[in-house]
Motif scaffolding. Structure first.
Motif, short mmCIF file in Angstrom:
data_model
loop_
_atom_site.label_atom_id
_atom_site.label_comp_id
_atom_site.label_asym_id
_atom_site.label_seq_id
_atom_site.Cartn_x
_atom_site.Cartn_y
_atom_site.Cartn_z
N PHE A 193 6.42 144.17 71.46
CA PHE A 193 5.89 145.22 72.35
C PHE A 193 6.01 146.58 71.68
N TYR A 194 7.08 146.78 70.95
CA TYR A 194 7.26 148.01 70.16
C TYR A 194 6.13 148.16 69.15
N GLU A 195 5.79 147.08 68.47
CA GLU A 195 4.71 147.13 67.49
C GLU A 195 3.38 147.47 68.16
N LEU A 196 3.17 146.94 69.34
CA LEU A 196 1.95 147.26 70.10
C LEU A 196 1.92 148.74 70.44
N ALA A 197 3.04 149.28 70.91
CA ALA A 197 3.10 150.69 71.27
C ALA A 197 2.81 151.58 70.07
N LYS A 198 3.30 151.18 68.90
CA LYS A 198 3.04 151.95 67.68
C LYS A 198 1.57 151.85 67.27
N ALA A 199 0.93 150.72 67.59
CA ALA A 199 -0.47 150.52 67.21
C ALA A 199 -1.44 151.21 68.17
N ALA A 200 -0.94 151.65 69.33
CA ALA A 200 -1.80 152.31 70.32
C ALA A 200 -1.12 153.58 70.82
N PRO A 201 -0.89 154.55 69.94
CA PRO A 201 -0.07 155.72 70.29
C PRO A 201 -0.70 156.65 71.33
N GLU A 202 -2.02 156.56 71.51
CA GLU A 202 -2.68 157.44 72.46
C GLU A 202 -2.77 156.83 73.86
N THR A 203 -2.29 155.62 74.03
CA THR A 203 -2.34 154.94 75.31
C THR A 203 -0.99 155.04 76.01
N THR A 204 -1.00 155.39 77.29
CA THR A 204 0.22 155.36 78.09
C THR A 204 0.57 153.91 78.37
N ILE A 205 1.73 153.47 77.90
CA ILE A 205 2.16 152.07 77.98
C ILE A 205 3.42 152.00 78.83
#
Length: 339
Positions: A193-205
């Motif tokens: 999930f951390y890797e996903l957050a890094k891959a989509a930095p402009e999205t509020t997760i």
């Protein structure tokens, strides 16, 4: 369990634990609940939600989170989940026209398959049209249980979903369109999930339910080891400024605290004693402006009543300043879901 005792989940069972409501005038947004009919659990619809939100705490607004309810039975497969937004938007309209003092469903988080590429735009536009101004984002859960046959609520999503390039592209599209993304998954998936957050930095997760540290069956005797790894993974995840944390969901049966099978539901003091370290560590890492208490009802209702649960939340943070309390009970949810 003694057969003479009330059956878990019944009115008599909940009636064994009744507490005076703490800080009844504190304004609250409940940013995570479900509504459904015809599932394996009893129906939970607007009147049921109101019965809980009117149990003493000042719940002003709520956010519905997808749970595969009300899907369209006909039409294109990729648009069937839009039926859930239609279903909830109708209930939300009823809540908006209700008498003062009743909680208003102020946001809807629906479901879409984020791996579907070009069709995703069409699905999001359909959710937006169906939501009557309330559609806020998507939850495409990533929960992949290593032993789904053991789970009370098994997660059967594909392993490695958060690392899938098509999925990451879908999450980035949500951000470009101004929508949130959130997931229910398990503790051993937080690093993905951390890797996903890094891959989509402009999205509020949004992280739901602390990443669900498991505590039953194969995980029953690993609570301390799991906690230590979870603790490190939460600290790393908090380094992603686009990630927010929901504080709740640990009363689900699969976390292993066992209240859903106990002679009586949890008291607020019991919940605090068992779980406070998860709450305070997450708040320490993310800060109050990226944390929000959530009920996860009616799933957590398997273990505790609504009034007692919110008492427990208030007991988690007795020494917080008024501004800090306002953030975790109201402000963060209002900001994230644009309420």
């Amino acid at each position: 369990m003694d057969d003479s005792k009330p059956t878990p989940g019944t009115a008599a069972w909940y009636a064994q634990v009744v507490e005076e409501v703490i800080e009844p005038e504190r304004r609250i947004i409940d940013p995570h609940h479900h509504l459904w009919s015809g599932k394996r659990y009893p129906d939970y619809l607007l009147e049921d939600l109101w019965r809980d939100t009117e149990s003493g705490h000042k719940i002003e607004k709520t956010v519905f989170i997808e749970c595969s309810a009300g899907y369209r039975k006909t039409g294109p497969e990729h648009l069937k989940s839009v039926g859930e937004t239609e279903f909830v938007a109708e209930l939300a309209a009823q809540s908006a026209s209700a008498s003062p003092g009743k909680a208003k469903i102020a946001g809807i988080v629906g479901h879409a398959d984020l791996t579907q590429g070009g069709a995703l735009d069409e699905v999001l536009e359909a959710h937006e049209a169906a939501g009557d101004g309330l559609f806020r984002g998507i939850r495409h859960a990533g929960a992949h249980h290593l032993h789904p046959e053991e789970a009370f609520i098994p997660g059967n999503y594909p392993a490695g979903l958060f690392l899938d390039k098509a999925f990451q592209a879908g999450v980035r599209l949500l951000g470009r369109r101004g929508y949130t993304y959130e997931s229910w998954h398990y503790h051993f998936q937080i690093r993905d999930f951390y890797e996903l957050a890094k891959a989509a930095p402009e999205t509020t997760i949004i992280l739901d339910h602390f990443g669900t540290p498991l505590g039953t069956k194969s995980f029953r005797n690993q609570r301390e080891a799991i906690f230590q790894q979870w603790r490190a993974d939460i600290a790393a995840l908090a380094e992603c400024p686009n990630v927010y944390a929901k504080l709740g969901g640990l009363a689900m049966p699969d976390t292993g605290f066992g209240w859903h099978e106990a002679a009586q539901p949890a008291t607020s003091d019991e919940l605090v004693a068992a779980q406070k370290r998860y709450y305070l560590h997450t708040i320490e890492c993310f800060g109050v402006n990226r944390c929000m208490f959530e009920s996860n009802f009616p799933v957590d209702k398997l273990s505790i009543s609504y009034a007692v649960l919110w008492n427990a939340f208030k007991k988690m943070v007795p020494d917080f300043s008024e501004a800090e309390k306002q953030a975790v009970f109201y402000g963060t949810a209002s900001k994230v879901y644009q309420l």
